[in-house]
Design an enzyme around this catalytic site. Sequence first.
Site, short mmCIF file in Angstrom:
data_model
loop_
_atom_site.label_atom_id
_atom_site.label_comp_id
_atom_site.label_asym_id
_atom_site.label_seq_id
_atom_site.Cartn_x
_atom_site.Cartn_y
_atom_site.Cartn_z
CE LYS A 27 -3.63 -2.79 1.96
NZ LYS A 27 -4.83 -2.90 2.78
CG HIS A 115 -6.80 -3.12 -2.82
ND1 HIS A 115 -7.39 -2.42 -1.80
CD2 HIS A 115 -6.12 -4.14 -2.24
CE1 HIS A 115 -7.06 -2.99 -0.64
NE2 HIS A 115 -6.29 -4.04 -0.89
CD GLU A 117 -6.78 -0.35 1.13
OE1 GLU A 117 -5.71 -0.15 0.53
OE2 GLU A 117 -6.87 -1.09 2.14
P1 13P Z 1 -4.42 -6.39 5.60
O1 13P Z 1 -3.60 -7.66 5.45
O2 13P Z 1 -3.64 -5.28 6.25
O3 13P Z 1 -5.74 -6.67 6.22
O4 13P Z 1 -4.70 -5.87 4.12
C1 13P Z 1 -5.21 -6.76 3.19
C2 13P Z 1 -5.16 -6.13 1.85
O5 13P Z 1 -5.87 -5.20 1.56
C3 13P Z 1 -4.18 -6.67 0.88
O6 13P Z 1 -4.42 -6.17 -0.37
#
Ligand code: 13P
Length: 269
Positions: A27, A115, A117
């Site tokens: 990220k 994704h 997000e």
């Molecule tokens: P986390 O492992 O921090 O929950 O994030 C998952 C994710 O969005 C991977 O793309």
Amino acid sequence: MASKSRDYAAKANPRNGRCRLISGNWKMNLNHLEAISLVQKLHYSFRESDYHFAEISVHPPFTSLRSIQLLLETDRVPISLGAQDCYFESSGAYTGEISASMLGKLGVRYVIVGHSERRELFGETDEIVAKKANAVIASQMTPIVCVGESMFQREEKQTETVIKSQVEAVVSSMSSELCEELVFAYEPKWAIGSGIPAESQDAVVGANAVRAAVSKYHGEMVANKVRVQYGGSVNSANAKEFLDQAEIDGLLVGGASLTAEAFTAIVQA
Ligand code: 13P
């Protein structure tokens, strides 16, 4: 860094003939110096058997791709390079965007598209996600297409319907030949960054829903070639349980991919 130049290709899972893929989605974390240091530490900690168990990819921010590409190539590190997103046009007046072909030139193998997000914070629709997946394929890379339902949709028992429509948007107009190369990541939104992972059986339901949607357009043989990762609060304590499921072909890890200790523990779980 010591060079490991033997054959580190991941071996197919004997239960289904598919190669596992464990990916670290960093990220918007780590600058390029921190990124180099993490990849060096990972390569020191991984054993030869880890690379045989699964292909391992890291997905740093765009600003670290070139540095990591050079590190991987120079030291022959058998970790695959990944990106977190791209734009679907190949070039032009799209200020701030990065094209798939630019990523291809950096030695990127996998590009995450859709994704949650991106879908939530940046308004990406199924249509945009499909265009991005096609752009990634056109540049000879593999998209990791993320799908998954919100908590509300889960409570309304819409999980499979949501997954179906997200998958269909990508595969319905794609040839079977290209479709079988796809990687999907089933990431329930409520499990991402929450510390509350899905049960392994929920992940199996998600993976089955992905394959059912692929099968509708391309048949069962293609659906059985498609790889499906699970993502959402994966850590070293729960990784094995997911990887033990024949339907799950790997993991997409967020927070726990940001330190060598945590990510290595997941791969070696
Ligand atoms: P986390 O492992 O921090 O929950 O994030 C998952 C994710 O969005 C991977 O793309």
